[in-house]
Design an enzyme around this catalytic site. Structure first.
Site, mmCIF file in Angstrom:
data_model
loop_
_atom_site.group_PDB
_atom_site.id
_atom_site.type_symbol
_atom_site.label_atom_id
_atom_site.label_comp_id
_atom_site.label_asym_id
_atom_site.label_seq_id
_atom_site.Cartn_x
_atom_site.Cartn_y
_atom_site.Cartn_z
ATOM 1 N N LYS A 1 -4.787 9.880 -8.684
ATOM 2 C CA LYS A 1 -4.468 10.097 -7.267
ATOM 3 C C LYS A 1 -4.679 11.572 -6.987
ATOM 4 C CE LYS A 1 -2.731 9.043 -3.146
ATOM 5 N NZ LYS A 1 -3.306 8.039 -2.228
ATOM 6 N N HIS B 1 0.815 -1.210 0.000
ATOM 7 C CA HIS B 1 0.000 0.000 0.000
ATOM 8 C C HIS B 1 0.857 1.272 0.000
ATOM 9 C CE1 HIS B 1 -3.594 2.379 0.806
ATOM 10 N NE2 HIS B 1 -2.834 3.076 1.622
ATOM 11 N N HIS C 1 3.155 6.092 -1.776
ATOM 12 C CA HIS C 1 3.807 7.210 -1.098
ATOM 13 C C HIS C 1 5.321 7.097 -1.128
ATOM 14 C CE1 HIS C 1 -0.046 8.581 0.478
ATOM 15 N NE2 HIS C 1 -0.297 7.348 0.866
#
Ligand SMILES: *[C@@H]1O[C@H](CO)[C@@H](O)[C@H](O)[C@H]1NC(C)=O
Length: 402
Positions: A336, A278, A293
């Site tokens: 995103k 993730h 990220h």
């Protein structure tokens, strides 16, 4: 006078009484089988030192040897310096250390209380000041980060926080005008990190399946980062808080916390996600990019024409790397809205700072200090499944941008 056979204990009635007794004893038997309060009636798990209790089939205190009614696994209670099999047991003053929630307060927990009993947020946890100090040390120990000349950004369009959802491409060129791959990606922690990035199916609802080689890459990455000053610092801090007793124990827990699989799928039997996937690799859930990220991941996807940078809505005030950016982008057809990440950090830096916040302030905003500037990291714990004795997986972690 009543005929003999009509008495209360006549042949017929005797049969009925015996049948009732049989049913009663069957009921009693089934009541004693199984468990009480989630504790097995034939086991000492979580019962060591408990006073005589006839609701159980066997006993777990020091008198059971004399009475001959110890549970078969009573030996787990004999190792009095460990919490193995003793989590949440009743207080017994004869024990040298303890394994219930009061031990924090009385400073008499066994060394392995936090790891054995899945207690990840001890009451004697980190003060805000300690987090600032440890994060500052982690920052200063990042020997593998990019120098000013290793990365050239081309920021292009800036959008306000209210425009982040517009899906308009304000950047004709890539975000990364240059990355010194030769220098940065040949560093062992970068190389082992990059090897992990192609191990995942980005779509949720698609189960993750790993080859032995891919599982080996997880171990290799953890082993490699554990050689760095950053991860050594983090370990020694957590060790000093009795959160881990050995490097091996820490490595094993990192592996579960970050790489342990869980399900974000509609069908909870499909193990399609992990904290690492993730946060560092990125996922697509319900038509949107979820997580994602990490700057190396971003750079490589952009270079491979899988990612189109649109704009940024936040840039930190750092004059060297790591810097922080929050960006809008399109990852092979999925948008995103705000992806925040460190830019130019080493993989071990991201991993250490996120792990620190996840352990010290799980599921909260965690204020860190990096080169004299404070900022917040948000972590989330996964709530739908756990590992070990109720320990939490990482659900997410990222820089919070104002
Ligand atoms: C973590 O935070 C989320 C969102 O604020 C909340 O839904 C969840 O219950 C929290 N989890 C725990 C373990 O407190």
């Amino acid at each position: 006078m009543m005929p003999k056979d009509r008495g209360p204990f006549s042949g017929q009635n005797k049969l009925i009484i015996m049948a009732h007794l049989l049913i009663l004893s069957l009921l009693l038997y089934s009541a004693t089988a199984g468990s009480i309060n989630g504790r097995n009636k034939d086991s000492c798990v979580s019962r060591c030192g408990e006073s005589l209790n006839h609701n159980y089939n066997c006993q777990c205190n020091s008198a059971c040897g004399r009475h001959g009614d110890c549970c078969q696994d009573y030996n787990i209670c004999k190792s009095r310096t460990s919490c193995q099999g003793r989590c949440n047991e009743a207080y017994d003053h004869t024990n040298p250390c303890h394994c219930n929630s009061k031990c924090n307060q009385y400073h008499n927990c066994c060394q392995d209380y936090y790891s054995q009993c899945g207690v990840s947020n001890p009451e004697i946890g980190f003060t805000n000041q300690e987090i600032l100090s440890v994060s500052e040390q982690i920052y200063s120990l990042d020997i593998n980060k990019a120098t000013a000349n290793d990365i050239r950004l081309n920021l292009q369009g800036h959008v306000s926080d209210s425009q982040t959802g517009a899906k308009i491409d304000y950047a004709q060129q890539r975000l990364y005008a240059f990355v010194n791959e030769d220098v940065l990606f040949s560093k062992p922690t970068f190389a082992k990190f990059i090897a992990l990035l192609d191990n995942y199916h980005r779509m949720t609802d698609v189960p993750e399946k790993f080859s032995p080689e891919q599982l080996g890459e997880e171990d290799a990455f953890i082993k490699e980062i554990m050689k760095t000053p950053i991860m050594n610092k983090l370990y020694s801090v957590l060790h000093s808080k009795n959160l881990y007793n050995s490097v091996t124990e820490f490595e094993k827990d990192l592996k579960m916390m970050w790489f342990g699989l869980y399900s974000r799928a509609r069908d909870i039997d499909i193990l399609d996600s992990s904290g690492f996937e993730h946060v560092f690799s990125g996922e697509v859930k319900r038509g949107k990019v979820s997580g994602f990220h990490n700057w190396v991941r971003f750079y490589l996807a952009e270079k491979n024409n899988e990612l189109n940078y649109y704009s940024y809505n936040y840039k930190g005030a750092w004059t060297n790397y790591p810097e922080v950016l929050a960006m809008q982008f399109n990852w092979n057809g999925y948008f995103k809205e705000v992806g925040s990440e460190f830019i130019g950090s080493s993989p071990e830096f991201d991993f250490a700072i996120y792990t620190l916040c996840f352990i010290a302030k799980p599921n909260k905003s965690c204020t860190v200090s990096l080169g004299g500037n404070t900022m917040n990291i948000q972590t989330y714990t996964w709530t739908k499944s756990t590992y070990g004795n109720g320990k939490k997986y990482v659900a997410s972690s990222f820089p919070l941008t104002p």
